[in-house]
Design a protein around this motif. Structure first.
Motif, mmCIF file in Angstrom:
data_model
loop_
_atom_site.group_PDB
_atom_site.id
_atom_site.type_symbol
_atom_site.label_atom_id
_atom_site.label_comp_id
_atom_site.label_asym_id
_atom_site.label_seq_id
_atom_site.Cartn_x
_atom_site.Cartn_y
_atom_site.Cartn_z
ATOM 1 N N ASN A 291 0.504 -1.008 -0.035
ATOM 2 C CA ASN A 291 -0.048 -0.123 -0.285
ATOM 3 C C ASN A 291 0.745 1.482 -0.142
ATOM 4 O O ASN A 291 0.076 2.173 -0.351
ATOM 5 C CB ASN A 291 -1.271 0.211 1.023
ATOM 6 C CG ASN A 291 -1.910 -0.922 0.767
ATOM 7 O OD1 ASN A 291 -3.167 -0.820 0.040
ATOM 8 N ND2 ASN A 291 -2.375 -2.140 1.902
ATOM 9 N N PHE A 292 2.179 1.318 0.049
ATOM 10 C CA PHE A 292 3.351 2.535 0.642
ATOM 11 C C PHE A 292 4.335 2.339 -1.259
ATOM 12 O O PHE A 292 4.417 1.529 -1.473
ATOM 13 C CB PHE A 292 3.645 2.097 1.480
ATOM 14 C CG PHE A 292 3.119 1.665 3.330
ATOM 15 C CD1 PHE A 292 2.460 3.514 3.415
ATOM 16 C CD2 PHE A 292 2.611 0.838 3.147
ATOM 17 C CE1 PHE A 292 1.125 3.308 4.248
ATOM 18 C CE2 PHE A 292 1.822 1.288 4.121
ATOM 19 C CZ PHE A 292 1.326 2.022 4.696
ATOM 20 N N ASN A 293 4.337 3.202 -1.474
ATOM 21 C CA ASN A 293 5.240 4.110 -2.224
ATOM 22 C C ASN A 293 6.910 3.450 -1.644
ATOM 23 O O ASN A 293 7.728 4.101 -1.516
ATOM 24 C CB ASN A 293 5.015 4.806 -3.258
ATOM 25 C CG ASN A 293 6.439 5.369 -4.249
ATOM 26 O OD1 ASN A 293 6.396 4.647 -5.090
ATOM 27 N ND2 ASN A 293 6.396 6.702 -5.062
ATOM 28 N N ALA A 294 7.521 2.344 -1.800
ATOM 29 C CA ALA A 294 9.141 2.242 -1.384
ATOM 30 C C ALA A 294 8.327 0.514 -1.329
ATOM 31 O O ALA A 294 7.850 -0.140 -0.640
ATOM 32 C CB ALA A 294 8.552 2.430 -0.024
ATOM 33 N N GLY A 295 9.476 -0.265 -1.295
ATOM 34 C CA GLY A 295 10.205 -1.504 -1.356
ATOM 35 C C GLY A 295 8.349 -1.907 -2.625
ATOM 36 O O GLY A 295 8.453 -1.839 -3.376
ATOM 37 N N LYS A 296 8.210 -2.761 -1.201
ATOM 38 C CA LYS A 296 7.302 -3.414 -2.200
ATOM 39 C C LYS A 296 5.372 -3.354 -3.524
ATOM 40 O O LYS A 296 5.648 -3.540 -4.416
ATOM 41 C CB LYS A 296 5.714 -4.577 -1.679
ATOM 42 C CG LYS A 296 5.433 -5.484 -1.691
ATOM 43 C CD LYS A 296 5.604 -6.654 -2.691
ATOM 44 C CE LYS A 296 4.522 -7.450 -3.318
ATOM 45 N NZ LYS A 296 4.724 -8.755 -4.101
ATOM 46 N N GLY A 297 5.700 -1.730 -3.020
ATOM 47 C CA GLY A 297 4.588 -1.080 -3.534
ATOM 48 C C GLY A 297 4.971 -0.507 -4.364
ATOM 49 O O GLY A 297 4.346 0.365 -4.621
ATOM 50 N N SER A 298 6.047 -0.179 -4.365
ATOM 51 C CA SER A 298 7.112 1.589 -5.504
ATOM 52 C C SER A 298 6.221 1.225 -6.726
ATOM 53 O O SER A 298 6.007 0.515 -7.762
ATOM 54 C CB SER A 298 8.411 0.615 -5.415
ATOM 55 O OG SER A 298 8.756 1.440 -4.471
ATOM 56 N N VAL A 299 5.924 2.736 -7.401
ATOM 57 C CA VAL A 299 5.113 2.838 -8.838
ATOM 58 C C VAL A 299 6.410 2.268 -9.920
ATOM 59 O O VAL A 299 7.721 1.972 -9.288
ATOM 60 C CB VAL A 299 5.467 4.338 -8.449
ATOM 61 C CG1 VAL A 299 4.463 4.835 -7.689
ATOM 62 C CG2 VAL A 299 6.805 5.277 -8.507
ATOM 63 N N PHE A 300 5.747 2.535 -10.731
ATOM 64 C CA PHE A 300 6.853 1.849 -12.093
ATOM 65 C C PHE A 300 7.657 3.376 -12.596
ATOM 66 O O PHE A 300 6.742 4.193 -12.727
ATOM 67 C CB PHE A 300 5.835 1.123 -13.107
ATOM 68 C CG PHE A 300 5.543 0.037 -12.638
ATOM 69 C CD1 PHE A 300 6.470 -0.902 -12.794
ATOM 70 C CD2 PHE A 300 4.224 -0.361 -11.809
ATOM 71 C CE1 PHE A 300 6.435 -1.987 -12.523
ATOM 72 C CE2 PHE A 300 4.515 -1.870 -11.994
ATOM 73 C CZ PHE A 300 5.074 -2.849 -11.979
ATOM 74 N N THR A 301 8.602 2.895 -13.365
ATOM 75 C CA THR A 301 8.843 4.312 -14.026
ATOM 76 C C THR A 301 8.357 4.507 -15.394
ATOM 77 O O THR A 301 7.493 3.605 -16.058
ATOM 78 C CB THR A 301 10.085 4.307 -14.368
ATOM 79 O OG1 THR A 301 10.628 3.142 -15.312
ATOM 80 C CG2 THR A 301 11.322 4.231 -12.918
#
Length: 333
Positions: A67-77
């Protein structure tokens, strides 16, 4: 004679466009993860461990949650990859470590700590950082580990918006649209010895290009700690870099003697917006005073102090710690 200090831990899970139309299931999951991060990090402090231990423990919980934009939940370039950045800093010694542009590191915050503790450097990037991770036994995973359908669909939407934009469209507006998914995570802690630490971890901006690196891994921009102050930021990184935001807050506290609430509000709610940026931050001083200003719709944030009770808030109308009277009204909330 040294006086015992009541430990404290403050975390964030990102600031930005956080509306009350979040599904009840997602909101419950976010609040549960934030609570676990606070409890696990605070357990380190109660056991007599360092502020660094508390910070890295709390951030690892958030990195492992999609659920967070870090590690497992990182967004895509833009190219459909995950590029992660992280930093950690020890306020007592001013030692710091950071990594940027890593693709296979399961917990970038742990690699940032390894850089601080086991290398002569402060910042490592890309393949070199991952080679160092392998040497240090920091867990590496296949890049597919980081893929979540929600983040992939966010990229598809951003790519469509890229294609729909006219050639003369405002590039800053485009960047701001991408910034909607900047759920960076961070933590600041005060341990029983009175020492402070800060850490931040992020997947960056959806649809980012050209190896862009934001403020999170840049010491002084998104992450900073000294003997009197610890700060972790979340927001539109380019503006935090230009303002050297985290360092600016701590200098106002340690050099000018400003209360941390005022110092943080001046930078986050005045300086950053005056340049065209937005976001939030968490800050903690050596007396355990907390500040968590933001100028967006909301900020995932939480804190735990002497009573050992975790507190989590998301929206802008939820209460924050009231250690002191509020800073002068300068927020664009």
């Amino acid at each position: 004679m040294t006086h015992a200090v009541a430990p404290a831990l403050v975390i964030h899970g990102g600031a930005g466009v956080i509306k009350r139309d979040m599904s009840p299931a997602k909101e419950k999951a976010v609040r549960a993860a934030m609570t676990k991060a606070l409890q696990d990090g605070y357990a380190q402090l109660k056991a007599g461990k360092s502020a660094i231990d508390a910070v890295t423990t709390a951030i690892t919980v958030l990195e492992d949650d999609p659920n967070f934009n870090a590690g497992k939940g990182s967004v895509f370039t833009h190219d459909g990859k995950n590029e992660m950045d992280a930093a950690v800093m020890d306020g007592e010694s001013l030692r710091a470590g950071s990594v940027a542009g890593v693709h296979r590191v399961k917990n970038p915050i742990l690699l940032a700590r390894a850089v601080m503790e086991h290398s002569p450097h402060v910042m490592l990037v890309g393949e070199g950082a991952e080679a160092f991770a392998k040497d240090q036994g920091v867990a590496l995973v296949d890049p597919s580990y980081f893929r979540t359908e929600e983040r992939w669909q966010q990229l598809q939407k951003a790519l469509k918006e890229d294609n729909d934009k006219k050639p003369h469209s405002d590039p800053e507006h485009a960047a701001l649209e991408s910034a909607k998914h900047f759920g960076t995570v961070g933590a600041v802690a005060l341990d029983g010895q009175g020492h402070l630490a800060a850490g931040t971890s992020t997947g960056g901006m959806t649809d980012k290009r050209w190896g862009r690196v934001g403020d999170s891994p840049i010491i002084g921009a998104g992450t900073y700690a000294n003997a009197q102050c610890a700060v972790s930021g979340t927001g539109w990184g380019e503006f935090y870099i230009r303002a050297v935001a985290a360092h600016e807050i701590c200098m106002k506290v340690s050099m000018l003697g400003e209360p941390i609430e005022r110092a943080a509000a001046e930078v986050i709610n005045q300086e950053i917006p005056s340049m065209g940026g937005n976001g939030g931050a968490i800050a903690l001083d050596a007396n355990g005073n907390i500040a968590m200003p933001f100028n967006t719709d909301g900020m995932y944030r939480g804190w735990i102090g002497a009573d050992g009770v975790p507190h989590v808030a998301i929206y802008d109308d939820e209460p924050d710690p009231s250690n002191h009277p509020p800073a002068p009204a300068s927020s664009t909330n």
